[in-house]
Design a protein around this motif. Structure first.
Motif, PDB file in Angstrom:
ATOM      1  N   MET A 117     -15.719  -6.220 -12.817  1.00 54.88           N
ATOM      2  CA  MET A 117     -17.091  -6.374 -13.307  1.00 54.88           C
ATOM      3  C   MET A 117     -17.373  -5.491 -14.524  1.00 54.88           C
ATOM      4  N   TYR A 118     -16.862  -4.291 -14.529  1.00 56.13           N
ATOM      5  CA  TYR A 118     -17.327  -3.324 -15.527  1.00 56.13           C
ATOM      6  C   TYR A 118     -16.253  -2.819 -16.484  1.00 56.13           C
ATOM      7  N   ASN A 119     -14.974  -3.096 -16.205  1.00 59.52           N
ATOM      8  CA  ASN A 119     -13.921  -2.575 -17.070  1.00 59.52           C
ATOM      9  C   ASN A 119     -12.922  -3.619 -17.541  1.00 59.52           C
ATOM     10  N   PHE A 120     -13.063  -4.846 -17.072  1.00 51.42           N
ATOM     11  CA  PHE A 120     -12.115  -5.885 -17.460  1.00 51.42           C
ATOM     12  C   PHE A 120     -12.223  -6.128 -18.967  1.00 51.42           C
ATOM     13  N   PRO A 121     -11.092  -6.193 -19.688  1.00 53.50           N
ATOM     14  CA  PRO A 121     -11.146  -6.497 -21.128  1.00 53.50           C
ATOM     15  C   PRO A 121     -11.822  -7.847 -21.364  1.00 53.50           C
ATOM     16  N   ARG A 122     -12.707  -7.898 -22.344  1.00 52.25           N
ATOM     17  CA  ARG A 122     -13.499  -9.107 -22.601  1.00 52.25           C
ATOM     18  C   ARG A 122     -13.240  -9.664 -23.992  1.00 52.25           C
ATOM     19  N   THR A 123     -13.403 -10.969 -24.084  1.00 53.20           N
ATOM     20  CA  THR A 123     -13.379 -11.642 -25.380  1.00 53.20           C
ATOM     21  C   THR A 123     -14.808 -11.725 -25.918  1.00 53.20           C
ATOM     22  N   GLU A 124     -14.949 -12.368 -27.049  1.00 54.46           N
ATOM     23  CA  GLU A 124     -16.283 -12.737 -27.499  1.00 54.46           C
ATOM     24  C   GLU A 124     -16.978 -13.539 -26.396  1.00 54.46           C
ATOM     25  N   GLU A 125     -18.262 -13.420 -26.310  1.00 54.12           N
ATOM     26  CA  GLU A 125     -19.086 -14.123 -25.324  1.00 54.12           C
ATOM     27  C   GLU A 125     -18.812 -13.671 -23.891  1.00 54.12           C
ATOM     28  N   GLY A 126     -18.091 -12.561 -23.732  1.00 47.92           N
ATOM     29  CA  GLY A 126     -17.928 -11.980 -22.406  1.00 47.92           C
ATOM     30  C   GLY A 126     -16.927 -12.655 -21.509  1.00 47.92           C
ATOM     31  N   GLY A 127     -16.022 -13.437 -22.067  1.00 48.11           N
ATOM     32  CA  GLY A 127     -14.986 -14.050 -21.230  1.00 48.11           C
ATOM     33  C   GLY A 127     -13.941 -13.029 -20.819  1.00 48.11           C
ATOM     34  N   PHE A 128     -13.286 -13.263 -19.679  1.00 51.62           N
ATOM     35  CA  PHE A 128     -12.203 -12.384 -19.243  1.00 51.62           C
ATOM     36  C   PHE A 128     -10.973 -12.644 -20.110  1.00 51.62           C
TER      37      PHE A 128
ATOM     38  N   MET B  21       0.828  -1.205   0.000  1.00 48.89           N
ATOM     39  CA  MET B  21       0.000   0.000   0.000  1.00 48.89           C
ATOM     40  C   MET B  21       0.861   1.253   0.000  1.00 48.89           C
ATOM     41  N   GLU B  22       2.005   1.192   0.652  1.00 42.41           N
ATOM     42  CA  GLU B  22       2.917   2.334   0.655  1.00 42.41           C
ATOM     43  C   GLU B  22       3.575   2.516  -0.709  1.00 42.41           C
ATOM     44  N   ILE B  23       3.912   1.420  -1.359  1.00 38.21           N
ATOM     45  CA  ILE B  23       4.575   1.476  -2.665  1.00 38.21           C
ATOM     46  C   ILE B  23       3.594   1.879  -3.763  1.00 38.21           C
ATOM     47  N   GLY B  24       2.373   1.378  -3.668  1.00 36.54           N
ATOM     48  CA  GLY B  24       1.379   1.586  -4.717  1.00 36.54           C
ATOM     49  C   GLY B  24       1.159   0.313  -5.505  1.00 36.54           C
ATOM     50  N   PHE B  25       0.084   0.287  -6.281  1.00 35.19           N
ATOM     51  CA  PHE B  25      -0.290  -0.918  -7.012  1.00 35.19           C
ATOM     52  C   PHE B  25      -0.027  -0.758  -8.503  1.00 35.19           C
ATOM     53  N   PRO B  26       0.344  -1.843  -9.161  1.00 38.95           N
ATOM     54  CA  PRO B  26       0.590  -1.790 -10.605  1.00 38.95           C
ATOM     55  C   PRO B  26      -0.725  -1.729 -11.386  1.00 38.95           C
ATOM     56  N   GLU B  27      -0.606  -1.655 -12.708  1.00 39.15           N
ATOM     57  CA  GLU B  27      -1.793  -1.682 -13.545  1.00 39.15           C
ATOM     58  C   GLU B  27      -2.556  -2.988 -13.339  1.00 39.15           C
ATOM     59  N   ARG B  28      -3.860  -2.914 -13.519  1.00 40.57           N
ATOM     60  CA  ARG B  28      -4.703  -4.065 -13.232  1.00 40.57           C
ATOM     61  C   ARG B  28      -4.793  -5.007 -14.441  1.00 40.57           C
ATOM     62  N   ASN B  29      -4.624  -6.268 -14.153  1.00 45.49           N
ATOM     63  CA  ASN B  29      -4.781  -7.302 -15.168  1.00 45.49           C
ATOM     64  C   ASN B  29      -5.051  -8.618 -14.450  1.00 45.49           C
ATOM     65  N   VAL B  30      -5.061  -9.711 -15.183  1.00 43.51           N
ATOM     66  CA  VAL B  30      -5.341 -11.007 -14.563  1.00 43.51           C
ATOM     67  C   VAL B  30      -4.334 -11.311 -13.459  1.00 43.51           C
ATOM     68  N   ASN B  31      -3.067 -11.188 -13.771  1.00 45.31           N
ATOM     69  CA  ASN B  31      -2.025 -11.625 -12.842  1.00 45.31           C
ATOM     70  C   ASN B  31      -1.865 -10.717 -11.633  1.00 45.31           C
ATOM     71  N   THR B  32      -2.079  -9.415 -11.818  1.00 46.73           N
ATOM     72  CA  THR B  32      -1.966  -8.521 -10.669  1.00 46.73           C
ATOM     73  C   THR B  32      -3.221  -8.558  -9.793  1.00 46.73           C
ATOM     74  N   THR B  33      -4.247  -9.258 -10.259  1.00 46.69           N
ATOM     75  CA  THR B  33      -5.433  -9.463  -9.417  1.00 46.69           C
ATOM     76  C   THR B  33      -5.216 -10.580  -8.403  1.00 46.69           C
ATOM     77  N   ALA B  34      -4.305 -11.505  -8.693  1.00 44.67           N
ATOM     78  CA  ALA B  34      -4.128 -12.689  -7.848  1.00 44.67           C
ATOM     79  C   ALA B  34      -3.911 -12.382  -6.366  1.00 44.67           C
TER      80      ALA B  34
END
Length: 377
Positions: free
Chosen positions: A134-145, A92-105
């Motif tokens: 829920m609302y900004n994650f990049p999606r594939t066809e059929e709404g997959g992450f 939290m002191e350092i800050g968080f990287p850009e959001r993606n699948v792996n940084t969500t883990a």
């Protein structure tokens, strides 16, 4: 039915001893620099201040922390709790990287920590990140992450890793915040990934699918990728009220996968990095993940209890992989998509990683729970 030998005191003591070694050495791998990954980020011309945010906040740490959280949950040892808190407070002191699948883990264990402590500073991060998913994650066809990562967009690609790295967090925070839309979305992601990744003949899962080429890349049944599924389906069921046709569908998927896994396990208990190719090297993280998922699923009544023998067979193998300093050996390094040939997976190097520690911890923890609950006969 389990062999009676597993109940012998020397086996039980070995599990506890190795388990303690894993926990005590956890920080060594958690804060171990991944030089290859960091150099790849530098090639993107990121400033060092931004790279610092990624240094110990990625999927290897996320999986590692999940296993460590489960250990704290089991022991309630404040020493282990403090390690978790210090990790998140530091980030939290350092800050968080850009959001993606792996940084969500790392958010999955953080969601449990937020629930346990009731502290808003943790829950606010989880809530904000979940809204993004829920609302900004990049999606594939059929709404997959789409499996977007820190160093690759992976346009219109579904990877089996996504379910463990990102979707389980959405399910768990949905449970905590009582947001059924999050839970429903998590279940849908499992189902749409299954549609394109689960092989109809074997029940094993392909590493990925591309809507651009409409194929499963090299068509590999990658070991650790499959273990994410074996572990993730029972985890999902423990987080959300998955009922009716969707629960039945996912349960049947798991049954079929486990049925085939049982036929692919070596006599020494290991699985290989390519499940159906014994010329590929044996791999400890996948073996731990399969054993954990199978044992947990059997204990939950999702699969037949006879499959517990697979986990028992793997126990001695995994104990043997844990060195005297508590580091799990024979773990394959982070593995991108094998896009052309299956041989790509055979050339992934071996090195200790936090997820190797965590998957072994989850397996040995489930062994102890099973013994305590009378699951071994």
């Amino acid at each position: 039915m389990f062999y009676t030998e597993i109940m012998q005191p020397d086996i039980t003591n070995s599990v506890i001893k190795k388990f303690t070694l894993l926990a005590d050495s956890f920080q060594k791998t958690l804060y171990s620099d991944d030089i290859v990954f960091l150099e790849n980020l530098r090639k993107k011309n990121l400033q060092e201040k931004e790279i610092k945010k990624y240094e110990f906040w990625e999927w290897p740490q996320g999986v590692g922390l999940y296993g460590f959280w489960k250990y704290f949950e089991f022991t309630r040892n404040t020493h282990y709790f403090n390690i978790l808190r210090e990790y998140y407070d530091r980030q939290m002191e350092i800050g968080f990287p850009e959001r993606n699948v792996n940084t969500t883990a790392p958010l999955l264990p953080l969601s449990f920590l937020a629930e346990y402590t009731g502290e808003g500073k943790y829950m606010d991060i989880c809530s904000d990140w979940a809204e993004w998913i829920m609302y900004n994650f990049p999606r594939t066809e059929e709404g997959g992450f789409q499996h977007i990562t820190s160093d690759s967009v992976n346009d219109q690609e579904l990877w089996d890793d996504t379910l463990f790295m990102a979707v389980l967090f959405l399910a768990n925070i949905g449970r905590i915040l009582k947001k059924t839309s999050y839970c429903d979305e998590a279940v849908y992601q499992f189902m749409v990934h299954a549609k394109y990744l689960a092989d109809r003949k074997t029940g094993l899962w392909y590493h990925g699918w591309t809507f651009n080429g409409r194929n499963n890349f090299a068509g590999a049944f990658w070991g650790r990728g499959n273990c994410w599924i074996t572990a993730a389906i029972p985890e999902l069921f423990s987080m959300v009220q998955c009922t009716g046709p969707s629960a039945r569908f996912l349960t049947e998927l798991l049954k079929k996968q486990v049925q085939t896994l049982a036929t692919c396990q070596d006599s020494d208990g290991f699985w290989h990095t390519l499940i159906d190719d014994r010329t590929s090297y044996r791999e400890a993280s996948a073996t731990s993940g399969f054993s954990y998922g199978i044992l947990r699923a059997a204990n939950m009544g999702l699969i037949d209890s006879t499959y517990r023998s697979c986990a028992e067979k793997a126990l001695e193998a995994i104990l043997g992989c844990i060195s005297d300093d508590g580091i799990v050996q024979e773990v394959s390094y982070g593995t991108p998509m094998g896009r052309e040939t299956k041989d790509f997976y055979k050339n992934i190097p071996i090195r200790p990683m936090p997820y190797g520690q965590a998957l072994a911890m989850l397996f040995l923890l489930e062994i102890q729970k099973t013994i305590k609950g009378g699951g071994f006969v």
